[in-house]
Design an enzyme around this catalytic site. Structure first.
Site, PDB file in Angstrom:
ATOM      1  N   GLU A 193     -15.174  41.421  19.430  1.00  0.00           N
ATOM      2  CA  GLU A 193     -16.456  41.312  18.731  1.00  0.00           C
ATOM      3  C   GLU A 193     -17.148  42.673  18.696  1.00  0.00           C
ATOM      4  O   GLU A 193     -17.734  43.065  17.679  1.00  0.00           O
ATOM      5  CB  GLU A 193     -17.343  40.288  19.435  1.00  0.00           C
ATOM      6  CG  GLU A 193     -18.742  40.169  18.857  1.00  0.00           C
ATOM      7  CD  GLU A 193     -19.706  39.512  19.828  1.00  0.00           C
ATOM      8  OE1 GLU A 193     -20.915  39.678  19.632  1.00  0.00           O
ATOM      9  OE2 GLU A 193     -19.251  38.843  20.780  1.00  0.00           O
ATOM     10  N   ASP A 216     -18.055  44.574  15.242  1.00  0.00           N
ATOM     11  CA  ASP A 216     -19.410  44.985  14.884  1.00  0.00           C
ATOM     12  C   ASP A 216     -19.384  46.346  14.200  1.00  0.00           C
ATOM     13  O   ASP A 216     -20.051  46.562  13.184  1.00  0.00           O
ATOM     14  CB  ASP A 216     -20.286  45.020  16.135  1.00  0.00           C
ATOM     15  CG  ASP A 216     -21.679  45.552  15.852  1.00  0.00           C
ATOM     16  OD1 ASP A 216     -22.473  44.832  15.219  1.00  0.00           O
ATOM     17  OD2 ASP A 216     -21.976  46.707  16.239  1.00  0.00           O
ATOM     18  N   ASP A 272     -20.296  35.889  15.835  1.00  0.00           N
ATOM     19  CA  ASP A 272     -19.507  36.601  16.844  1.00  0.00           C
ATOM     20  C   ASP A 272     -18.011  36.445  16.597  1.00  0.00           C
ATOM     21  O   ASP A 272     -17.246  37.414  16.704  1.00  0.00           O
ATOM     22  CB  ASP A 272     -19.856  36.084  18.246  1.00  0.00           C
ATOM     23  CG  ASP A 272     -21.273  36.430  18.661  1.00  0.00           C
ATOM     24  OD1 ASP A 272     -21.917  37.240  17.973  1.00  0.00           O
ATOM     25  OD2 ASP A 272     -21.743  35.872  19.672  1.00  0.00           O
ATOM     26  N   GLU A 328     -16.931  38.550  13.597  1.00  0.00           N
ATOM     27  CA  GLU A 328     -16.795  39.960  13.967  1.00  0.00           C
ATOM     28  C   GLU A 328     -15.522  40.183  14.775  1.00  0.00           C
ATOM     29  O   GLU A 328     -14.819  41.190  14.583  1.00  0.00           O
ATOM     30  CB  GLU A 328     -18.014  40.416  14.773  1.00  0.00           C
ATOM     31  CG  GLU A 328     -19.258  40.633  13.934  1.00  0.00           C
ATOM     32  CD  GLU A 328     -20.418  41.157  14.747  1.00  0.00           C
ATOM     33  OE1 GLU A 328     -21.215  41.926  14.198  1.00  0.00           O
ATOM     34  OE2 GLU A 328     -20.534  40.797  15.950  1.00  0.00           O
TER      35      GLU A 328
END
Length: 244
Positions: free
Chosen positions: A50, A54, A122, A125
């Site tokens: 994650e 990002d 989440d 990502e």
């Protein structure tokens, strides 16, 4: 580590939803990890992927904005990108591709409506992180994600206010501080000439980020959020407020 045949079949089905083929050079273990929640495996889960994802979605967003809106100012690009990479936007794409059907997660966590947006954002990502690390570039991501990014950016730019700086600022504060900004609005002095309307200041904890005025409370808040963006986010400056 090799995956069970049933699990690999599931993951191939997911990648086909993204427009990728069964022969796509992905690391299946990473894709599996990207869909493993901490409720099932406290030590081996998607949290690190994650983190990578990002950065990946920020890069992909910047690439799309630079390609299609090269004359846009850095401040406006930053405002656009903050919405593109917000939990709400990413969760929407996670829902679109049905990521919840592929998650390895406890039923209780999956059923938690309050945590649904964060969960989907989440995991989305994390999936981006797995695809990026599989090949070391955006080649497995760009073909299907860019169209979503461009469509969303176009939608934002067509907003009557041009950019929703309030939404962008909220996405930014949630990402960095896990809290919402606070707007304090008061009427301008009605006794002074040309002083009708409202003055707003946006605060993060004990620190003011920006001020602005407008004919309505909403427009004043929007102006304050825009100044905050120009002074902090566009310049990539992180304030250090005290947050209760």
């Amino acid at each position: 580590m090799s995956l069970l045949p049933h699990r690999q079949t599931q993951l191939k089905a997911l990648l086909r939803r993204l427009g990728l083929t069964d022969n796509t050079p992905v690391d299946w273990n990473l894709v599996d990890l990207a869909l493993t929640h901490a409720s099932q495996s406290p030590e081996q889960n998607y949290q690190q992927l994650e983190f990578v994802g990002d950065a990946v979605v920020r890069l992909a967003s910047a690439e799309v904005l630079m390609k299609h809106y090269p004359q846009t100012s850095v401040g406006e690009m930053s405002a656009l990108r903050a919405i593109l990479v917000s939990d709400r936007t990413l969760a929407g794409w996670g829902e679109l591709y049905g990521l919840d059907r592929f998650l390895w997660i406890t039923p209780a966590v999956l059923a938690d409506k309050n945590g649904r947006v964060s969960l989907m954002a989440d995991s989305f990502e994390a999936l981006l992180g797995a695809l990026y690390l599989s090949v070391g570039d955006l080649s497995l991501i760009r073909p299907w994600l860019s169209e979503h990014l461009l469509a969303k950016a176009t939608e934002i730019r067509q907003d009557p206010a041009l950019h929703n700086y309030k939404e962008a600022l909220q996405a930014w504060t949630q990402a960095h501080y896990k809290c919402l900004p606070e707007y304090r609005v008061e009427p301008l002095d009605q006794n002074l000439p040309q002083q009708s309307g409202f003055q707003a200041t946006v605060w993060l904890g004990d620190q003011p980020l920006g001020s602005g005025s407008g004919s309505s409370k909403k427009s004043a808040e929007q102006a304050a959020a825009q100044q905050a963006y120009q002074d902090f986010i566009a310049k990539e400056i992180l304030p250090m407020p005290k947050i209760n």
